[in-house]
Design an enzyme around this catalytic site. Structure first.
Site, PDB file in Angstrom:
ATOM      1  CE1 TYR A   1      -4.131   1.906   0.642  1.00  0.00           C
ATOM      2  CE2 TYR A   1      -2.602   3.181   2.238  1.00  0.00           C
ATOM      3  CZ  TYR A   1      -3.966   3.117   1.444  1.00  0.00           C
ATOM      4  OH  TYR A   1      -4.782   4.127   1.476  1.00  0.00           O
TER       5      TYR A   1
ATOM      6  CE  LYS B   1      -3.649   4.963  -1.814  1.00  0.00           C
ATOM      7  NZ  LYS B   1      -4.659   5.190  -2.558  1.00  0.00           N
TER       8      LYS B   1
HETATM    9  N1  LIG Z   1      -9.704   5.583   4.930  1.00  0.00           N
HETATM   10  C1  LIG Z   1      -8.543   6.249   5.157  1.00  0.00           C
HETATM   11  O1  LIG Z   1      -7.864   6.295   6.230  1.00  0.00           O
HETATM   12  C2  LIG Z   1      -7.639   6.547   3.800  1.00  0.00           C
HETATM   13  C3  LIG Z   1      -6.560   7.136   4.159  1.00  0.00           C
HETATM   14  C4  LIG Z   1      -5.822   7.472   3.099  1.00  0.00           C
HETATM   15  C5  LIG Z   1      -5.888   7.172   1.857  1.00  0.00           C
HETATM   16  N2  LIG Z   1      -7.147   6.495   1.560  1.00  0.00           N
HETATM   17  C6  LIG Z   1      -7.442   6.409   0.135  1.00  0.00           C
HETATM   18  O2  LIG Z   1      -8.834   6.799  -0.009  1.00  0.00           O
HETATM   19  C7  LIG Z   1      -9.458   6.130  -1.155  1.00  0.00           C
HETATM   20  C8  LIG Z   1     -10.800   5.787  -0.867  1.00  0.00           C
HETATM   21  O3  LIG Z   1     -10.633   4.947   0.520  1.00  0.00           O
HETATM   22  P1  LIG Z   1     -11.812   4.683   1.344  1.00  0.00           P
HETATM   23  O4  LIG Z   1     -11.390   4.521   2.818  1.00  0.00           O
HETATM   24  O5  LIG Z   1     -13.059   5.226   1.045  1.00  0.00           O
HETATM   25  O6  LIG Z   1     -12.187   3.150   1.162  1.00  0.00           O
HETATM   26  P2  LIG Z   1     -13.343   2.164   0.786  1.00  0.00           P
HETATM   27  O7  LIG Z   1     -12.831   0.829   0.858  1.00  0.00           O
HETATM   28  O8  LIG Z   1     -14.406   2.583   1.807  1.00  0.00           O
HETATM   29  O9  LIG Z   1     -13.949   2.469  -0.619  1.00  0.00           O
HETATM   30  C9  LIG Z   1     -13.033   2.273  -1.808  1.00  0.00           C
HETATM   31  C10 LIG Z   1     -13.919   2.135  -3.070  1.00  0.00           C
HETATM   32  O10 LIG Z   1     -13.239   1.724  -4.184  1.00  0.00           O
HETATM   33  C11 LIG Z   1     -13.752   0.672  -5.051  1.00  0.00           C
HETATM   34  N3  LIG Z   1     -12.883  -0.049  -5.465  1.00  0.00           N
HETATM   35  C12 LIG Z   1     -11.945  -1.046  -5.022  1.00  0.00           C
HETATM   36  N4  LIG Z   1     -11.333  -1.605  -5.995  1.00  0.00           N
HETATM   37  C13 LIG Z   1     -11.637  -1.053  -7.149  1.00  0.00           C
HETATM   38  C14 LIG Z   1     -11.170  -1.319  -8.665  1.00  0.00           C
HETATM   39  N5  LIG Z   1     -10.348  -2.161  -8.789  1.00  0.00           N
HETATM   40  N6  LIG Z   1     -11.860  -0.615  -9.366  1.00  0.00           N
HETATM   41  C15 LIG Z   1     -12.869   0.489  -9.261  1.00  0.00           C
HETATM   42  N7  LIG Z   1     -13.142   0.550  -7.888  1.00  0.00           N
HETATM   43  C16 LIG Z   1     -12.889  -0.029  -6.912  1.00  0.00           C
HETATM   44  C17 LIG Z   1     -14.482  -0.213  -3.693  1.00  0.00           C
HETATM   45  O11 LIG Z   1     -15.633  -0.858  -4.394  1.00  0.00           O
HETATM   46  C18 LIG Z   1     -15.300   1.037  -3.026  1.00  0.00           C
HETATM   47  O12 LIG Z   1     -16.335   1.461  -3.350  1.00  0.00           O
HETATM   48  C19 LIG Z   1      -8.342   4.980  -1.364  1.00  0.00           C
HETATM   49  O13 LIG Z   1      -7.636   5.260  -2.476  1.00  0.00           O
HETATM   50  C20 LIG Z   1      -7.547   4.926  -0.196  1.00  0.00           C
HETATM   51  O14 LIG Z   1      -6.272   4.411  -0.360  1.00  0.00           O
HETATM   52  C21 LIG Z   1      -8.091   6.196   2.576  1.00  0.00           C
END
Ligand SMILES: NC(=O)c1ccc[n+]([C@@H]2O[C@H](COP(=O)([O-])OP(=O)(O)OC[C@H]3O[C@@H](n4cnc5c(N)ncnc54)[C@H](O)[C@@H]3O)[C@@H](O)[C@H]2O)c1
Length: 246
Positions: free
Chosen positions: A154, A158
């Site tokens: 991961y 990133k």
């Molecule tokens: N939640 C956190 O603390 C956090 C922190 C830093 C970065 N992020 C990043 O933010 C983004 C969203 O994270 P989140 O927490 O909302 O996650 P989440 O798991 O709630 O949502 C992710 C969404 O992406 C979709 N997805 C997964 N694989 C996919 C693919 N191959 N093609 C298309 N869609 C796909 C899933 O179906 C889901 O709807 C991600 O890139 C994550 O890495 C999250």
């Protein structure tokens, strides 16, 4: 309506941060393409947006496939006439310490989180270049800047997104396409709800603002960068992390 007449596509917009971003952009006037592997949930998000009086189309696409990304972008332009804003938000985790991390866990995370951003960007810039306008936001992570034990795949994906962001910014600036990354800290979504209450309390202690972030905190950063207020900003990483990493 600062995004009136703009069409925006958010990947992974069925839930979590992506959904919050989609709602924020729509609330500010954008017509929306809601893209996700989970079509049923993407359609729910699209319905929520239509209630705001905006057009919204849900499309199923796995961003890890260049073919699917190109088909998605073609359909988006067919349905809503253009693509002005792309938010590469889809992301997954497959956590394990390196000694236990399986090759398929490495490949899956790099495939969605890093190659997915390349695929969707490559598909979108064709359309954006012709119209001499584009705003691309890549959702990176604090973990790409700091590293995190148990998240080699991961963190590498990133950190890669940050390098890709700066390269896209350089390659397409002459076409009036900007590209920036947002690096969220720990945000309250399904991804972090998997953590135990103890771990969440410990995390909050490391955050100067004293709390995990909300999806809307990230969405505000996206809105700023894609609005005219961000016109002279490209190749940057905006940290939305409560001060956890400075
Ligand atoms: N939640 C956190 O603390 C956090 C922190 C830093 C970065 N992020 C990043 O933010 C983004 C969203 O994270 P989140 O927490 O909302 O996650 P989440 O798991 O709630 O949502 C992710 C969404 O992406 C979709 N997805 C997964 N694989 C996919 C693919 N191959 N093609 C298309 N869609 C796909 C899933 O179906 C889901 O709807 C991600 O890139 C994550 O890495 C999250």
């Amino acid at each position: 309506m600062i995004l009136k007449d703009k069409v925006a596509l958010v990947t992974g917009a069925a839930q979590g941060i992506g959904k919050a971003i989609a709602l924020k952009l729509a609330n500010n006037g954008a017509e929306m393409i809601i893209s996700d592997v989970n079509l049923d949930k993407a359609q729910e998000t699209a319905k929520d947006i239509e209630k705001l009086g905006r057009r919204a189309v849900a499309l199923k696409a796995n961003v890890a496939s260049l073919h699917e990304a190109e088909t998605m972008m073609g359909e988006a332009v067919n349905k809503l006439g253009a693509i002005h804003i792309l938010v590469n938000n889809a992301g997954i985790t497959r956590d394990a310490l390196i000694l236990r991390m399986k090759e398929e866990d490495w490949d899956a995370v790099i495939g969605v989180n890093l190659k997915g951003v390349f695929n969707c960007t490559k598909a979108a810039v064709k359309h954006m270049s012709k119209q001499r306008y584009g705003r691309i936001i890549n959702i990176a992570s604090i973990v790409g800047e700091m590293g995190n034990a148990g998240q080699a795949n991961y963190a590498a994906s990133k950190a890669g997104v940050i390098g890709l962001t700066k390269t896209v910014a350089r390659e397409f600036a002459s076409r009036n396409i900007t590209c920036n990354a947002i690096a969220p800290g720990f945000i309250e979504t399904a991804m972090t709800q998997a953590l135990s209450e103890n771990v969440r309390e410990e995390l909050a202690k490391q955050i100067p603002l004293g709390r995990l972030g909300m999806p809307e905190d990230v969405a505000e950063g996206v809105l700023f960068l894609v609005s005219d207020a961000g016109n002279y900003i490209t190749g940057q990483v905006l940290n939305v992390n409560g001060g956890m990493y400075m």
